[in-house]
Design an enzyme around this catalytic site. Structure first.
Site, mmCIF file in Angstrom:
data_model
loop_
_atom_site.group_PDB
_atom_site.id
_atom_site.type_symbol
_atom_site.label_atom_id
_atom_site.label_comp_id
_atom_site.label_asym_id
_atom_site.label_seq_id
_atom_site.Cartn_x
_atom_site.Cartn_y
_atom_site.Cartn_z
ATOM 1 N N ASN A 293 -6.028 5.287 7.870
ATOM 2 C CA ASN A 293 -5.664 3.870 7.921
ATOM 3 C C ASN A 293 -6.486 3.125 6.889
ATOM 4 O O ASN A 293 -7.607 3.526 6.565
ATOM 5 C CB ASN A 293 -5.947 3.281 9.310
ATOM 6 C CG ASN A 293 -5.558 1.805 9.407
ATOM 7 O OD1 ASN A 293 -4.474 1.415 8.996
ATOM 8 N ND2 ASN A 293 -6.478 0.995 9.932
ATOM 9 N N ASN B 167 0.835 -1.211 0.000
ATOM 10 C CA ASN B 167 0.000 0.000 0.000
ATOM 11 C C ASN B 167 0.865 1.254 0.000
ATOM 12 O O ASN B 167 0.523 2.259 -0.627
ATOM 13 C CB ASN B 167 -0.936 -0.003 1.215
ATOM 14 C CG ASN B 167 -2.209 -0.783 0.964
ATOM 15 O OD1 ASN B 167 -3.073 -0.342 0.209
ATOM 16 N ND2 ASN B 167 -2.313 -1.945 1.551
ATOM 17 N N GLU C 59 -10.749 4.870 18.858
ATOM 18 C CA GLU C 59 -11.516 3.629 18.765
ATOM 19 C C GLU C 59 -10.956 2.778 17.620
ATOM 20 O O GLU C 59 -10.963 3.197 16.459
ATOM 21 C CB GLU C 59 -12.992 3.957 18.485
ATOM 22 C CG GLU C 59 -13.906 2.754 18.520
ATOM 23 C CD GLU C 59 -15.336 3.111 18.107
ATOM 24 O OE1 GLU C 59 -15.537 4.251 17.615
ATOM 25 O OE2 GLU C 59 -16.219 2.258 18.255
ATOM 26 N N ARG D 34 4.686 0.981 26.009
ATOM 27 C CA ARG D 34 4.013 1.502 24.814
ATOM 28 C C ARG D 34 4.209 3.008 24.698
ATOM 29 O O ARG D 34 4.470 3.529 23.614
ATOM 30 C CB ARG D 34 2.528 1.149 24.860
ATOM 31 C CG ARG D 34 1.780 1.398 23.565
ATOM 32 C CD ARG D 34 0.305 1.018 23.692
ATOM 33 N NE ARG D 34 0.129 -0.427 23.837
ATOM 34 C CZ ARG D 34 0.039 -1.250 22.789
ATOM 35 N NH1 ARG D 34 0.164 -0.768 21.556
ATOM 36 N NH2 ARG D 34 -0.141 -2.546 22.954
ATOM 37 N N ASP E 166 -10.148 0.922 14.528
ATOM 38 C CA ASP E 166 -10.872 0.718 13.258
ATOM 39 C C ASP E 166 -12.256 1.359 13.298
ATOM 40 O O ASP E 166 -13.203 0.847 12.700
ATOM 41 C CB ASP E 166 -11.010 -0.787 12.964
ATOM 42 C CG ASP E 166 -9.653 -1.457 12.828
ATOM 43 O OD1 ASP E 166 -9.560 -2.648 13.192
ATOM 44 O OD2 ASP E 166 -8.701 -0.789 12.399
ATOM 45 N N GLU F 185 -7.400 -2.284 -2.496
ATOM 46 C CA GLU F 185 -6.723 -1.373 -1.559
ATOM 47 C C GLU F 185 -5.800 -0.429 -2.314
ATOM 48 O O GLU F 185 -5.768 0.789 -2.050
ATOM 49 C CB GLU F 185 -5.915 -2.171 -0.527
ATOM 50 C CG GLU F 185 -6.758 -2.983 0.431
ATOM 51 C CD GLU F 185 -5.908 -3.771 1.409
ATOM 52 O OE1 GLU F 185 -4.837 -3.263 1.803
ATOM 53 O OE2 GLU F 185 -6.313 -4.860 1.775
ATOM 54 N N HIS G 292 -8.109 -0.627 6.187
ATOM 55 C CA HIS G 292 -8.476 -1.842 6.909
ATOM 56 C C HIS G 292 -9.150 -2.794 5.916
ATOM 57 O O HIS G 292 -10.040 -2.371 5.167
ATOM 58 C CB HIS G 292 -9.433 -1.499 8.050
ATOM 59 C CG HIS G 292 -9.856 -2.684 8.850
ATOM 60 N ND1 HIS G 292 -9.029 -3.285 9.782
ATOM 61 C CD2 HIS G 292 -11.020 -3.396 8.844
ATOM 62 C CE1 HIS G 292 -9.676 -4.323 10.319
ATOM 63 N NE2 HIS G 292 -10.877 -4.407 9.765
ATOM 64 N N LEU H 14 -2.348 1.899 18.429
ATOM 65 C CA LEU H 14 -1.849 3.184 18.930
ATOM 66 C C LEU H 14 -2.774 3.691 20.040
ATOM 67 O O LEU H 14 -3.992 3.547 19.962
ATOM 68 C CB LEU H 14 -1.791 4.190 17.783
ATOM 69 C CG LEU H 14 -0.804 3.804 16.656
ATOM 70 C CD1 LEU H 14 -1.047 4.641 15.404
ATOM 71 C CD2 LEU H 14 0.634 3.939 17.140
HETATM 72 C C1 GRF Z 1 -3.055 -5.632 3.946
HETATM 73 O O1 GRF Z 1 -3.913 -6.734 4.074
HETATM 74 C C2 GRF Z 1 -3.775 -4.410 4.423
HETATM 75 O O2 GRF Z 1 -5.169 -4.542 4.314
HETATM 76 C C3 GRF Z 1 -3.421 -4.318 5.858
HETATM 77 O O3 GRF Z 1 -2.102 -4.818 5.956
HETATM 78 C C4 GRF Z 1 -1.898 -5.812 4.924
HETATM 79 C C5 GRF Z 1 -0.537 -5.657 4.295
HETATM 80 O O4 GRF Z 1 -0.506 -4.416 3.654
HETATM 81 N N1 GRF Z 1 -3.537 -2.950 6.286
HETATM 82 P P1 GRF Z 1 0.851 -3.928 2.870
HETATM 83 O O5 GRF Z 1 1.067 -4.883 1.725
HETATM 84 O O6 GRF Z 1 2.008 -4.011 3.882
HETATM 85 O O7 GRF Z 1 0.528 -2.548 2.445
#
Ligand code: GRF
Length: 196
Positions: free
Chosen positions: A107, A14, A143, A65, A145, A174, A109, A93
């Site tokens: 983000n 991504n 919250e 954390r 996601d 995505e 998801h 986070l």
């Molecule tokens: C993907 O499944 C995405 O939906 C989630 O993390 C996974 C890996 O994403 N957020 P990427 O290839 O590291 O971007």
């Protein structure tokens, strides 16, 4: 020109899609790719694209954390990001950290939120017998996601699908959705991007 920091934990597919989209008259450019894992393949991919990278290894902080997030914030703030994109970033986070970036942290998801918050989304959709699945880009709020939805893309669930085949179909969407949402968001438009 908006500065975008992208946070990853793994391969960063991504991140690559986002970085490649930020060209020409796009109102944003990547300023940093930050990973919590030393071995994240996305770090090498970002370096190959000429994007500054950083590592804050969460294992150095154990259960602290707050210490991990303070280190994250220090590295991030040095890059002066206007927008943060979590992209395969696998650390939860805290409200304190999220609050620092309220209104400018996104983000992606792999489900049609509000369905299937959390993990194992593809297996859960198959288990439920859903005929449609997909992915969501949302603003990050304390919250998990749960923030305002900025975009969704839908895919069909096909006979014989496994979590892996379904995940692969979703991942393609995505890579379409996240860049479209980022471009709109960077231009100050928060209307959701809805892809069928
Ligand atoms: C993907 O499944 C995405 O939906 C989630 O993390 C996974 C890996 O994403 N957020 P990427 O290839 O590291 O971007």
């Amino acid at each position: 020109m908006k500065r975008v920091a992208i946070l990853i934990s793994g391969g960063g597919s991504n991140m690559v899609a986002l970085a490649e989209s930020m060209t020409g008259d796009h109102p944003a450019r990547p300023c940093l790719v930050l990973s919590n894992r030393p071995g994240a393949g996305g770090l090498a991919r970002a370096e190959a694209m000429g994007i500054a990278t950083a590592l804050v290894d969460h294992r150095r902080f154990g259960a602290d954390r707050a210490g991990f997030e303070a280190a994250l914030a220090q590295v991030l703030d040095a890059a002066r990001p206007d927008i943060l994109c979590l992209a395969g970033f696998m650390r939860v986070l805290t409200e304190g950290f999220v609050g620092r970036y309220a209104g400018r942290m996104l983000n992606i998801h792999p489900s049609l939120l509000p369905k299937y918050r959390g993990l194992d989304t593809h297996a859960r959709a198959l288990e439920a017998g859903d005929e449609t699945h997909g992915c969501t880009v949302h603003e990050v709020t304390p919250e998990l996601d749960g923030g305002p939805i900025l975009g969704q893309a839908r895919v069909p669930v096909l006979a014989g699908d496994t979590p892996e085949t379904l995940a692969a179909r979703v991942l393609v969407q995505e890579h379409r959705l996240y860049p479209l949402v980022l471009r709109r968001f960077a231009g100050g438009d928060r209307r959701p991007v809805l892809l069928s």
